[in-house]
Design a protein around this motif. Structure first.
Motif, PDB file in Angstrom:
ATOM      1  N   LEU A   1      49.792  68.374  22.344  1.00  0.00           N
ATOM      2  CA  LEU A   1      48.435  68.868  22.105  1.00  0.00           C
ATOM      3  C   LEU A   1      48.294  70.322  22.535  1.00  0.00           C
ATOM      4  CD1 LEU A   1      46.244  65.810  23.169  1.00  0.00           C
ATOM      5  CD2 LEU A   1      46.630  66.668  20.862  1.00  0.00           C
ATOM      6  N   LYS A   2      48.882  70.660  23.684  1.00  0.00           N
ATOM      7  CA  LYS A   2      48.765  72.032  24.178  1.00  0.00           C
ATOM      8  C   LYS A   2      49.609  73.022  23.374  1.00  0.00           C
ATOM      9  CE  LYS A   2      47.227  71.255  28.853  1.00  0.00           C
ATOM     10  NZ  LYS A   2      47.381  71.651  30.246  1.00  0.00           N
ATOM     11  N   ALA A   3      50.619  72.543  22.692  1.00  0.00           N
ATOM     12  CA  ALA A   3      51.438  73.417  21.855  1.00  0.00           C
ATOM     13  C   ALA A   3      50.856  73.589  20.455  1.00  0.00           C
ATOM     14  CB  ALA A   3      52.859  72.861  21.754  1.00  0.00           C
ATOM     15  N   SER A   4      49.818  72.833  20.133  1.00  0.00           N
ATOM     16  CA  SER A   4      49.245  72.891  18.791  1.00  0.00           C
ATOM     17  C   SER A   4      48.529  74.216  18.550  1.00  0.00           C
ATOM     18  CB  SER A   4      48.279  71.727  18.569  1.00  0.00           C
ATOM     19  OG  SER A   4      47.106  71.906  19.333  1.00  0.00           O
ATOM     20  N   ASP A   5      48.480  74.588  17.282  1.00  0.00           N
ATOM     21  CA  ASP A   5      47.826  75.827  16.891  1.00  0.00           C
ATOM     22  C   ASP A   5      46.336  75.840  17.247  1.00  0.00           C
ATOM     23  OD1 ASP A   5      48.374  78.377  15.765  1.00  0.00           O
ATOM     24  OD2 ASP A   5      47.303  77.786  13.940  1.00  0.00           O
ATOM     25  N   PRO A   6      45.582  74.753  17.016  1.00  0.00           N
ATOM     26  CA  PRO A   6      44.161  74.783  17.391  1.00  0.00           C
ATOM     27  C   PRO A   6      43.942  75.028  18.888  1.00  0.00           C
ATOM     28  CG  PRO A   6      44.565  72.984  15.895  1.00  0.00           C
ATOM     29  CD  PRO A   6      45.906  73.543  16.260  1.00  0.00           C
ATOM     30  N   TYR A   7      44.750  74.415  19.727  1.00  0.00           N
ATOM     31  CA  TYR A   7      44.611  74.620  21.169  1.00  0.00           C
ATOM     32  C   TYR A   7      44.925  76.070  21.522  1.00  0.00           C
ATOM     33  CZ  TYR A   7      45.420  74.159  26.183  1.00  0.00           C
ATOM     34  OH  TYR A   7      45.381  74.320  27.554  1.00  0.00           O
ATOM     35  N   GLN A   8      46.048  76.579  21.016  1.00  0.00           N
ATOM     36  CA  GLN A   8      46.470  77.938  21.353  1.00  0.00           C
ATOM     37  C   GLN A   8      45.464  78.982  20.866  1.00  0.00           C
ATOM     38  OE1 GLN A   8      49.103  78.843  23.249  1.00  0.00           O
ATOM     39  NE2 GLN A   8      49.548  76.681  23.583  1.00  0.00           N
ATOM     40  N   LYS A   9      44.989  78.823  19.626  1.00  0.00           N
ATOM     41  CA  LYS A   9      44.036  79.795  19.070  1.00  0.00           C
ATOM     42  C   LYS A   9      42.700  79.751  19.806  1.00  0.00           C
ATOM     43  CE  LYS A   9      46.288  81.212  15.333  1.00  0.00           C
ATOM     44  NZ  LYS A   9      47.550  81.670  15.395  1.00  0.00           N
ATOM     45  N   SER A  10      42.230  78.543  20.132  1.00  0.00           N
ATOM     46  CA  SER A  10      40.942  78.450  20.821  1.00  0.00           C
ATOM     47  C   SER A  10      41.043  78.996  22.238  1.00  0.00           C
ATOM     48  CB  SER A  10      40.425  77.012  20.827  1.00  0.00           C
ATOM     49  OG  SER A  10      41.309  76.157  21.532  1.00  0.00           O
ATOM     50  N   LEU A  11      42.156  78.765  22.911  1.00  0.00           N
ATOM     51  CA  LEU A  11      42.331  79.324  24.255  1.00  0.00           C
ATOM     52  C   LEU A  11      42.397  80.847  24.205  1.00  0.00           C
ATOM     53  CD1 LEU A  11      42.673  78.813  27.263  1.00  0.00           C
ATOM     54  CD2 LEU A  11      45.135  78.544  26.865  1.00  0.00           C
ATOM     55  N   ALA A  12      43.079  81.392  23.201  1.00  0.00           N
ATOM     56  CA  ALA A  12      43.132  82.854  23.044  1.00  0.00           C
ATOM     57  C   ALA A  12      41.734  83.411  22.763  1.00  0.00           C
ATOM     58  CB  ALA A  12      44.096  83.228  21.923  1.00  0.00           C
ATOM     59  N   ALA A  13      40.944  82.697  21.937  1.00  0.00           N
ATOM     60  CA  ALA A  13      39.584  83.145  21.633  1.00  0.00           C
ATOM     61  C   ALA A  13      38.703  83.102  22.873  1.00  0.00           C
ATOM     62  CB  ALA A  13      38.986  82.279  20.522  1.00  0.00           C
TER      63      ALA A  13
END
Length: 179
Positions: A55-67
């Motif tokens: 889950l933490k490696a997923s694109d939605p998680y990574q993009k939302s954390l960066a945002a």
């Protein structure tokens, strides 16, 4: 004195040789009981760690954390640095090339904490379209992390490094595959 009156002591009885269990039961019992528990616990920990890692490696998680980390309003409310919590809730589905995500996870900074919510979908091309990306600050406002009009746009506009799509005409692909 006669020989019948003389008393010779009998030889002391030989001590019986104790078996392995009678000599080692004090340590063998706890080890025998705890070993399966430790192995089962380790397997459960590995499965849970793998799920959270995915889950933490997923694109939605990574993009939302960066945002979240890039948003000035969030930085003002939570302070810097902003760190994610360890628990990610929700689901991430991949079926026949189509993906969908509905995740939420806690974040915190020196001044407070909040919960990030992200909902998105991706087709076979791997470009995510986010319908929702927001943070609810504990005891504060809810901040939308999507740029205006981005709810229907591919997610490449949220990336720090835009993704390059490689498109080849279908004729060239068919020619390359034909003998």
């Amino acid at each position: 004195m006669s020989s019948a009156d003389s008393f010779e002591p009998a030889a002391p009885p030989r001590p019986q040789k104790r078996g392995w269990w009678s000599r080692n039961w004090m340590w063998a019992t706890p080890v025998g009981c705890l070993t399966p528990l430790v192995l089962c616990g380790g397997c459960v920990f590995a499965v849970i760690g793998g799920v959270f890692g995915a889950l933490k490696a997923s694109d939605p998680y990574q993009k939302s954390l960066a945002a979240v980390r890039a948003d000035a309003e969030v930085q003002e409310a939570l302070g810097a640095p902003i760190e994610p919590g360890w628990l990610v809730q929700g689901n991430l589905n991949v079926t026949n090339g189509a993906s969908s995500a509905d995740l939420n996870y806690p974040v915190s900074g020196p001044n407070g904490s909040g919960t990030v919510y992200v909902v998105g979908e991706a087709e076979g091309d791997g470009l995510w379209v986010y319908r929702e990306m927001r943070i609810r600050i504990d005891g504060g406002p809810e901040i939308d992390l999507l740029p205006p009009g981005a709810a229907d746009a591919p997610a490449e506009n949220l990336s720090e490094e835009p993704m390059q799509a490689i498109e080849e005409p279908a004729d060239e692909i068919e020619e390359a595959e034909a003998p």
